[in-house]
Design a protein around this motif. Structure first.
Motif, short mmCIF file in Angstrom:
data_model
loop_
_atom_site.label_atom_id
_atom_site.label_comp_id
_atom_site.label_asym_id
_atom_site.label_seq_id
_atom_site.Cartn_x
_atom_site.Cartn_y
_atom_site.Cartn_z
N THR A 151 9.88 5.89 62.15
CA THR A 151 10.23 5.34 60.85
C THR A 151 11.55 5.96 60.43
O THR A 151 11.67 7.20 60.40
CB THR A 151 9.15 5.65 59.81
OG1 THR A 151 7.89 5.13 60.26
CG2 THR A 151 9.50 5.04 58.47
N TYR A 152 12.53 5.12 60.11
CA TYR A 152 13.88 5.63 59.86
C TYR A 152 14.48 4.95 58.65
O TYR A 152 14.34 3.73 58.46
CB TYR A 152 14.76 5.39 61.09
CG TYR A 152 16.12 6.03 61.00
CD1 TYR A 152 16.29 7.39 61.25
CD2 TYR A 152 17.23 5.28 60.66
CE1 TYR A 152 17.54 7.98 61.17
CE2 TYR A 152 18.49 5.86 60.58
CZ TYR A 152 18.64 7.21 60.84
OH TYR A 152 19.87 7.79 60.75
N ASN A 153 15.16 5.76 57.80
CA ASN A 153 15.83 5.24 56.61
C ASN A 153 17.33 5.22 56.87
O ASN A 153 17.93 6.25 57.15
CB ASN A 153 15.52 6.15 55.41
CG ASN A 153 15.99 5.53 54.10
OD1 ASN A 153 17.18 5.32 53.91
ND2 ASN A 153 15.04 5.24 53.21
N PHE A 154 17.92 4.00 56.76
CA PHE A 154 19.34 3.86 57.03
C PHE A 154 20.20 4.55 55.97
O PHE A 154 21.32 4.98 56.26
CB PHE A 154 19.73 2.38 57.11
CG PHE A 154 19.19 1.69 58.32
CD1 PHE A 154 19.72 1.94 59.57
CD2 PHE A 154 18.16 0.77 58.21
CE1 PHE A 154 19.23 1.30 60.69
CE2 PHE A 154 17.67 0.12 59.33
CZ PHE A 154 18.20 0.39 60.58
N ASP A 155 19.71 4.64 54.76
CA ASP A 155 20.50 5.25 53.68
C ASP A 155 20.56 6.77 53.83
O ASP A 155 21.63 7.37 53.82
CB ASP A 155 19.92 4.88 52.32
CG ASP A 155 20.12 3.40 52.00
OD1 ASP A 155 21.06 2.80 52.58
OD2 ASP A 155 19.35 2.85 51.20
N THR A 156 19.38 7.40 53.93
CA THR A 156 19.34 8.87 54.02
C THR A 156 19.52 9.38 55.44
O THR A 156 19.75 10.57 55.64
CB THR A 156 17.99 9.38 53.48
OG1 THR A 156 16.93 8.87 54.31
CG2 THR A 156 17.77 8.93 52.04
N ARG A 157 19.42 8.47 56.44
CA ARG A 157 19.51 8.81 57.86
C ARG A 157 18.48 9.87 58.24
O ARG A 157 18.73 10.76 59.06
CB ARG A 157 20.92 9.27 58.23
CG ARG A 157 21.99 8.25 57.89
CD ARG A 157 23.36 8.74 58.29
NE ARG A 157 23.63 8.46 59.70
CZ ARG A 157 24.20 7.35 60.16
NH1 ARG A 157 24.56 6.39 59.30
NH2 ARG A 157 24.42 7.17 61.44
N VAL A 158 17.31 9.78 57.63
CA VAL A 158 16.19 10.66 57.91
C VAL A 158 15.08 9.82 58.53
O VAL A 158 14.79 8.71 58.06
CB VAL A 158 15.69 11.37 56.63
CG1 VAL A 158 14.44 12.19 56.94
CG2 VAL A 158 16.78 12.27 56.07
N GLY A 159 14.45 10.38 59.59
CA GLY A 159 13.40 9.63 60.26
C GLY A 159 12.21 10.49 60.60
O GLY A 159 12.33 11.71 60.75
N ILE A 160 11.04 9.85 60.69
CA ILE A 160 9.81 10.50 61.13
C ILE A 160 9.48 9.96 62.51
O ILE A 160 9.42 8.74 62.70
CB ILE A 160 8.65 10.24 60.16
CG1 ILE A 160 9.02 10.70 58.75
CG2 ILE A 160 7.39 10.95 60.64
CD1 ILE A 160 9.28 12.18 58.63
N VAL A 161 9.28 10.89 63.47
CA VAL A 161 9.02 10.48 64.85
C VAL A 161 7.73 11.14 65.32
O VAL A 161 7.30 12.17 64.81
CB VAL A 161 10.19 10.88 65.76
CG1 VAL A 161 11.44 10.08 65.44
CG2 VAL A 161 10.48 12.37 65.65
#
Length: 876
Positions: A151-161
């Motif tokens: 799951t990745y957020n394009f705005d914050t560039r933070v993802g859960i893998v």
């Protein structure tokens, strides 16, 4: 494309037909009927869709999609289908889906794009067998990894893998769950890392919490190791593991061991520094429980267009045995090694090089585990500078050193300087016309040499003073000319030599003397006086030579021709009597029998001394060469090949017209040839024209007059040498050198640092090298009036063989015929364990009797993970 049914208003549907394609318009979006989207681009207020037939359709975003806030262009595609949900503002992509957005690339078999929240969700899907395929592969710049879900957020560039596998440098990192931050740092909850590339690693280091910094390091909490899924009962409270490619500063972990003479030990521990892009430094130390210790520093450097090299300095303080035991010994020793190579592009007119090997006699014997260091008992050093000052004027300066570790003898040259000029033709015409006259070929040059030599032993090296050096300067002016007389070449030369010495020798015989109640028996006393002397010498030489070719051509048989080349040389040399009193080069003393003994005051000096007595010697030598030309099926051009029967057969002697006795020199005969490739034969024999009396003393009477034989055998020597190498790749090209040269700056340092220190070539299944030498000498002993016969033989064997694709065994051995026993013998066994390697070295006999078993990780990054068991040679 499938549109959410809740969005459709019957009044907004407009059907149309154009050619073979039907379409409808829903909420101002034109859709092709009977078609599906292959890929699309969302940019600004438009969506550009490419359908399976290759047509592009541009539509506007629906009015109710104004909340879409993707800033950059999104490119997406899928092999199976894409479902657009305009109510939820999502896109669902199936089968080999791919999304590109602002430098981010995502591939998976299922991708869900959320345009409203600017997020993406990706997972793999199960195939018909229940196996998950198409797991997400995420790439953000240089950071790339594979995961089971993302799951990745394009705005914050933070993802859960989840269940991520990343390749960081030489490291493979796995984490059960992690949070990837905008700076590419990943925080980990439970994971492991390894250098093993197998899908199921053969070993791994596990941890509960950690932090992965790309191209830098991995920081973890408590860690422990698993080998083949079996935990090792050893927990480290934290982990700090570098995962940067190339060089990285860090601790060099020591090796643990035990030797009976020095106790428990930690060896080769220390720290490594990368001193910028051009240099590095490794400091290591050894410590033993019984008091021995050592320090080692190793540095490398590489400056583009200037030079490259490496430097080692080592010091050891050894305490062997118990302090109160009879066999207790203590030793302090050092060793220095420096190698420098100047870049060929640095300066076309000068060069500088260094190859220094200098140290204490016992250092390698007591401290080195390297077999080559043990077998080498002589060390040589050279530091050289060469320059071309002007056109043809050359200047060189050298510092030289050689040392024998068995005798302790040291010879040093500090320094040696030479200067030479080009050849001058003083009688050459500025504007030559026609053929050159003989006097126009007369040439002259000049050369100067200067040395400052020292000969001593290592135990006295610290007491050396400047007066102990042997100093000298030599000037040489050669004058020569060459005249062609048809097929003959006539060469004449005159050499003028002047030597400058700063010490003279004086000898006198002393009878019995008494000093402080000590009796000194009669002896020859030698004194050295520090004084300057200029010694002149000149000589004349003339020689005429030619070549005579003989050819026998066979009409039948495999032999086509036999060629014989004869090279006769007739020469004359003359020098005056430099023992005359006006030269003052020779003097004398009276021995115990009252006999006057003449000697040169400069005998033994570095550039020699003028000879005593006049000489006018006529020299004659004949050199022969024999070759066969035979048929060859391999040579498709000439159909023949040459075979050398005798490479050289030389006969020579001389007659000195200035002497009053023993005018005729012994006849010499030398020959050499190669029987087959690798097998060479040499012979040297000397026969005297003069006879011996009954006491075995040479007398001034011809052997023919005394014994009716023209010659008397004086000495002879035979040499047979055989060296042969055979391997499975002998017909192939030589493999590329392991270490590339002239790589530049940091690139080369990094490359060398990443190679293991034990290189094994499995591409060559087997390799064998045999060497054998046989030498026979027969020399007349004038004291015992017998011929001393001696035979010296050496036999060597070196080779290796691949037992399997992963096992290799090698051996080095030989036979000592004089001691009638095996010479130095070593057995090496290597096992490739994929990500691990096993090395076993065994020296079963001799002074270096020992064994060393090591199992370690292959990768240089974790090569300190090893198990070592050894029996040190010092314990024997």
């Amino acid at each position: 494309m499938i549109v959410n049914a809740q969005e459709i208003n019957p009044d907004s549907i407009v059907k149309s037909h154009s050619g073979a394609t039907d379409s409808i318009t829903i909420n101002d979006i034109k859709i092709l009927l009977g078609d599906s989207i292959k890929n699309g681009i969302i940019s600004g207020d438009s969506i550009i869709e490419t359908h399976n037939d290759g047509k592009e359709i541009t539509v506007s975003k629906p009015r109710k999609s104004s909340s879409m806030n993707l800033i950059q262009k999104v490119i997406y595609n899928a092999e199976d289908s894409i479902i657009m949900d305009w109510v939820a503002q999502k896109a669902y992509m199936y089968r080999k889906a791919e999304v590109d957005y602002d430098g981010i690339n995502l591939k998976a078999d299922y991708i869900e794009l959320d345009f409203k929240n600017n997020t993406v969700y990706a997972i793999g899907v199960e195939d018909s067998t229940g196996k998950v395929i198409g797991s997400p592969i995420f790439k953000d710049g240089k950071d790339e990894f594979e995961t089971t879900s993302l799951t990745y957020n394009f705005d914050t560039r933070v993802g859960i893998v989840n269940n991520v596998t990343k390749h960081e440098g030489d490291m493979y990192v796995w984490l059960s769950k992690g949070k990837k931050m905008s700076n590419n740092i990943t925080y980990v909850k439970s994971g492991h890392f390894t250098t093993c590339s197998a899908p199921h690693p053969h070993y791994r280091i596990r941890y509960k919490k950690g932090k992965v910094i790309p191209d830098d390091k991995i920081v973890t909490g408590p860690i422990y190791m698993e080998v083949e899924d079996i935990p090792i009962p050893l927990i480290v409270p934290f982990g700090f593991i570098p995962n940067k490619k190339g060089r990285a500063n860090g601790i060099l972990f020591p090796s643990y061991g035990y030797t009976e003479n020095r106790g428990y030990n930690l060896t080769d521990g220390g720290y490594y520094w990368g001193l910028g892009p051009n240099m590095d430094l490794a400091l290591r130390g050894d410590i033993y429980s019984r008091g021995s210790w050592g320090l080692k520093a190793h540095s490398r450097y590489n400056f583009r267009y200037r030079g490259q090299g490496d430097f080692d300095i080592k010091y050891a303080h050894n305490k062997i045995g118990e302090t109160d035991a009879n066999n207790y010994t203590e030793d302090q020793s050092f060793f220095i090694r420096w190698n420098h190579r100047q870049d060929a592009k640095a300066n076309p007119n000068s060069s500088f090089s260094a190859d220094v090997n200098f140290g204490s006699t016992n250092y390698n014997n007591l401290n080195s585990n390297n077999t080559q260091d043990y077998l080498t008992n002589t060390f040589h050093s050279s530091i050289a500078y060469r320059a071309t000052l002007w056109d043809g004027y050359n200047f060189t300066a050298n510092l030289g050193h050689n040392q024998n570790s068995q005798t302790g003898a040291i010879n040093m040259t500090l320094p040696q300087i030479s200067f030479s000029t080009p050849r001058f033709y003083p009688f050459k015409k500025k504007k030559p016309i026609g053929k050159k006259k003989w006097y126009e070929k007369v040439m002259i040059s000049y050369k100067m040499d200067a040395k400052n030599n020292l000969s001593t032993v290592d135990s006295l090296f610290g007491q050396v003073t400047f007066e102990d050096f042997d100093k000298g300067i030599r000037h040489v002016v050669p004058l020569s000319s060459t005249v062609n007389l048809g097929k003959f070449t006539w060469t004449n030369s005159a050499n003028f030599t002047e030597r400058w010495y700063f010490q003279s020798t004086y000898k006198n015989w002393e009878d019995t003397t008494y000093i402080d109640n000590d009796t000194i028996l009669p002896h020859l006393n030698t004194d050295y006086h520090n004084e300057f002397s200029a010694i002149h010498e000149y000589s004349f030489n003339s020689a005429i030579n030619t070549r005579i070719y003989g050819m026998y051509i066979a009409k039948k048989g495999p032999i086509k021709a036999l060629r014989h080349v004869v090279s006769p040389n007739l020469g004359f040399s003359y020098h005056p009597d430099f023992g005359a009193s006006h030269f003052n080069y020779f003097t004398s003393y009276t021995d115990k029998n009252g006999k006057e003994v003449r000697y040169s005051r400069f005998a033994g000096q570095m550039y020699g001394a003028p000879p005593d007595g006049k000489s006018g010697s006529v020299n004659l030598s004949i050199d022969n060469n024999f070759e066969l030309k035979v048929r060859s099926r391999k040579d498709t051009i000439t159909g023949t090949k040459k075979i050398k029967l005798i490479e050289s057969l030389r006969i020579g002697t001389s007659y000195d017209i200035a002497k009053t006795e023993f005018q005729l020199a012994p006849l010499s005969l030398t020959a050499r040839t190669t029987i087959v490739k690798g097998l060479s034969v040499r012979f040297a024999g000397y026969w005297d024209f003069y006879a011996l009396d009954s006491a075995g003393v040479r007398i001034n009477e011809f052997n023919w007059d005394v014994n009716k034989r023209l010659l008397r055998r004086n000495s002879s020597e035979w040499n047979f040498g055989f060296n042969y190498n055979i391997n499975s790749n002998k017909q192939k090209k030589k493999k590329q050198n392991k270490y590339q040269s002239d790589k530049g700056t940091q690139e080369e340092l990094e490359e060398v640092n990443t190679y293991p220190d034990h290189y094994v070539d499995f591409n060559n299944p087997w390799n064998m090298n045999f060497s054998y030498t046989w030498r026979y000498t027969n020399i007349y002993n004038y004291e015992n009036i017998v011929y001393d016969k001696k035979i010296i033989q050496t036999l060597g064997l070196r080779g290796d063989v691949n037992i399997t694709k992963k096992w290799k065994i090698g051996i080095t051995t030989g036979w000592d015929f004089q001691a009638n026993e095996l010479s130095f013998t070593s057995v090496d066994i290597y096992r490739d364990l994929h990500c691990w390697e096993l090395m076993f070295n065994w020296i079963p006999i001799g002074n270096r009797k020992s064994y060393n078993l090591t199992i370690r990780v292959k990768s240089p990054m974790l090569q300190d993970l090893k198990l070592n068991k050894r029996k040190d040679w010092r314990d024997y």
